[in-house]
Write an enzyme that holds these catalytic residues in place. Structure first.
Site, PDB file in Angstrom:
ATOM      1  N   THR A   1      40.952 -41.598  -9.713  1.00 47.70           N
ATOM      2  CA  THR A   1      41.502 -39.891  -9.257  1.00 47.70           C
ATOM      3  C   THR A   1      40.880 -38.927  -9.509  1.00 47.70           C
ATOM      4  O   THR A   1      40.590 -38.164  -9.102  1.00 47.70           O
ATOM      5  CB  THR A   1      42.583 -40.904  -9.364  1.00 47.70           C
ATOM      6  OG1 THR A   1      43.376 -42.111  -8.059  1.00 47.70           O
ATOM      7  CG2 THR A   1      43.499 -39.429  -8.323  1.00 47.70           C
TER       8      THR A   1
ATOM      9  N   PHE B   1      35.360 -44.907  -5.434  1.00 46.10           N
ATOM     10  CA  PHE B   1      36.412 -45.058  -3.787  1.00 46.10           C
ATOM     11  C   PHE B   1      37.626 -43.843  -3.495  1.00 46.10           C
ATOM     12  O   PHE B   1      37.678 -43.294  -2.717  1.00 46.10           O
ATOM     13  CB  PHE B   1      37.344 -46.365  -3.239  1.00 46.10           C
ATOM     14  CG  PHE B   1      38.524 -46.539  -3.845  1.00 46.10           C
ATOM     15  CD1 PHE B   1      39.742 -46.490  -3.622  1.00 46.10           C
ATOM     16  CD2 PHE B   1      38.894 -46.829  -5.969  1.00 46.10           C
ATOM     17  CE1 PHE B   1      41.008 -46.282  -3.982  1.00 46.10           C
ATOM     18  CE2 PHE B   1      40.251 -46.789  -5.344  1.00 46.10           C
ATOM     19  CZ  PHE B   1      41.245 -46.815  -5.540  1.00 46.10           C
ATOM     20  N   LYS B   2      37.397 -43.234  -4.447  1.00 46.93           N
ATOM     21  CA  LYS B   2      39.112 -42.352  -4.523  1.00 46.93           C
ATOM     22  C   LYS B   2      38.039 -40.680  -4.272  1.00 46.93           C
ATOM     23  O   LYS B   2      38.325 -40.073  -3.314  1.00 46.93           O
ATOM     24  CB  LYS B   2      39.104 -41.683  -5.570  1.00 46.93           C
ATOM     25  CG  LYS B   2      40.043 -43.074  -7.052  1.00 46.93           C
ATOM     26  CD  LYS B   2      41.565 -43.132  -5.684  1.00 46.93           C
ATOM     27  CE  LYS B   2      41.374 -44.537  -7.245  1.00 46.93           C
ATOM     28  NZ  LYS B   2      42.641 -43.988  -8.178  1.00 46.93           N
ATOM     29  N   ASP B   3      36.312 -40.778  -3.843  1.00 44.30           N
ATOM     30  CA  ASP B   3      35.773 -40.104  -2.950  1.00 44.30           C
ATOM     31  C   ASP B   3      36.164 -39.419  -1.470  1.00 44.30           C
ATOM     32  O   ASP B   3      36.612 -38.765  -1.800  1.00 44.30           O
ATOM     33  CB  ASP B   3      34.526 -39.981  -3.340  1.00 44.30           C
ATOM     34  CG  ASP B   3      33.409 -39.667  -4.618  1.00 44.30           C
ATOM     35  OD1 ASP B   3      34.317 -39.268  -5.505  1.00 44.30           O
ATOM     36  OD2 ASP B   3      32.892 -40.354  -5.528  1.00 44.30           O
TER      37      ASP B   3
END
Length: 434
Positions: free
Chosen positions: A139, A106-108
């Site tokens: 991250t 999800f850090k993308d």
């Protein structure tokens, strides 16, 4: 867009300054002075809009006129080139898959948005900057990919030695070019502490234009709010209230969700789901915040003993714990409970959860059992299970398929610099890396 420090000891700044500075001089965190409420018509028609259309409207409302609408649209379209589908797992339980980006985490969303926003601001300036970031796993790889080959930007990533998965470490240490990985002989909390010290060190900041890409940077939170709106749009057709369960470490992800709620998104409840590092659930349940050394778990990206976004979360509620409790409940789970959830869901449905998503699943199940609510429950899958392949394979007793972008990393040479858990060592490295 005006932003203030949660410590209220320094003047307000604009978005550009907050993005590049990362951390206010009073060691607080930047927060929007005003969180706008989106019109009712937006929510009435949200299920007819694309992910990009939704993100554009949310971003435009938050940023205001600091970035032209044309540029906002371009940034959003460039960032959101992959989907975030809501997938049914079992009755009333759905998963929001946030692992379809280039680094499968999800850090993308945050890293790509931040890189493109910074690039927009840097177009008119002739200066170099250094991104300094601590990572507990995902991250760092997202930031590395997001900023790879970006002109005028160097990236230095601190990660805890032996405390990230093998594939996570490969993603951090095999890119080269403008990306440098520092392997710290300590924990993630040590990495995070040293990064914060660097931002407050006058000698470093007088010589290096530092910026952070951790969730302490406000430009990370803005795009993370997008997928809550998009998930709600997908779930709207089910006609029930929506509950989100968010696997939580530094609490940036749930903070973005709470900002979405403040903007009018009709979220009924949030479950802050953690592993053995249960500082925030204890705070929610007792009203006492007590940081402590982190402990290692199989959901390593959440191994955080002093969640850096705690000041933002309580700021959203005027430091009123009772107001916070109306929107958030806290849950925590052991490795044994997490592994059992991965195994049972796989056996029952064939769906493979990573350990972090499994913690979110457990929080959602427990909340429904306790509350008896008939609602659509969505837990966040923050990373692809293949990123934790050794753990997941052992649990489900089957080999998880490795996506192509991870397969190509396996034989690449790692390059990292080992440093001691000592701020002076980091300071010396940064000053000589100019």
């Amino acid at each position: 867009m005006k932003l203030y420090s949660t410590n209220h000891q320094v003047p307000e700044v604009n978005l550009k300054e907050a993005v590049f500075k990362g951390l206010p001089d009073d060691n607080g965190l930047y927060m929007p002075e005003n969180i706008p409420t989106l019109p009712a018509s937006f929510f009435e028609n949200i299920d007819t809009l694309s992910f990009q259309d939704i993100a554009f409207e949310v971003c435009k409302a938050l940023i205001g006129d600091e970035v032209p609408e044309k540029e906002i649209r371009s940034i959003v379209d460039d960032v959101l080139t992959f989907d975030a589908p809501v997938v049914k797992v079992e009755n009333n339980i759905y998963v929001l898959e946030l692992f379809h980006g280039p680094t499968l985490a999800f850090k993308d969303f945050g890293a790509r948005f931040m890189a493109r926003l910074m690039s927009y601001f840097l177009q008119k300036e002739k200066k170099d900057i250094m991104i300094l970031v601590a990572t507990s796993g995902d991250t760092g790889s997202a930031v590395a990919q997001g900023f790879l080959d970006k002109a005028g930007i160097k990236v230095t990533i601190l990660y805890p030695s032996k405390k990230v998965s093998d594939l996570q470490e490969k993603q951090l240490t095999t890119l080269g070019k403008n990306i440098t990985a520092l392997e710290v002989l300590g924990t993630f909390d040590d990495c995070q502490r040293m990064v914060k010290q660097a931002f407050l060190d006058k000698e470093i900041t007088s010589k290096i234009n530092l910026s952070s890409a951790n969730s302490i940077n406000i430009s990370r939170l803005i795009p993370q709010s997008f997928y809550y709106f998009y998930a709600y749009a997908q779930a709207k057709k089910l006609g029930k209230k929506v509950v989100f369960s968010v696997p939580s470490g530094n609490f940036g992800n749930i903070c973005a969700g709470l900002i979405a709620k403040k903007m009018g998104l009709p979220i009924d409840m949030f479950v802050a789901s953690t592993n053995a590092n249960d500082i925030m659930p204890k705070y929610i349940n007792t009203g006492v915040f007590e940081a402590k050394p982190s402990v290692a778990t199989i959901s390593n990206a959440m191994d955080v003993g002093n969640p850096s976004n705690y000041p933002r979360v309580i700021e959203l509620y005027g430091k009123d714990i009772n107001a916070l409790r109306k929107d958030v409940v806290g849950k925590a789970y052991t490795d044994e409970e997490t592994a059992a959830a991965v195994k049972s869901v796989y056996k029952a449905t064939g769906y493979v959860m990573d350990p972090h998503g499994a913690v979110g699943y457990l929080g959602l199940k427990e909340y429904f059992e306790e509350s008896g609510k008939d609602a659509t429950g969505i837990f966040l899958a923050t990373a692809h299970p293949a990123k934790f392949i050794e753990v997941v394979n052992d649990i489900i007793e089957k080999d998880v398929e490795i996506p192509a972008q991870l397969k190509e990393l396996i034989n690449k040479k790692q390059e990292s610099i080992v440093i001691e858990n000592d701020f002076e060592k980091l300071k010396s490295f940064l000053l000589t890396a100019l």
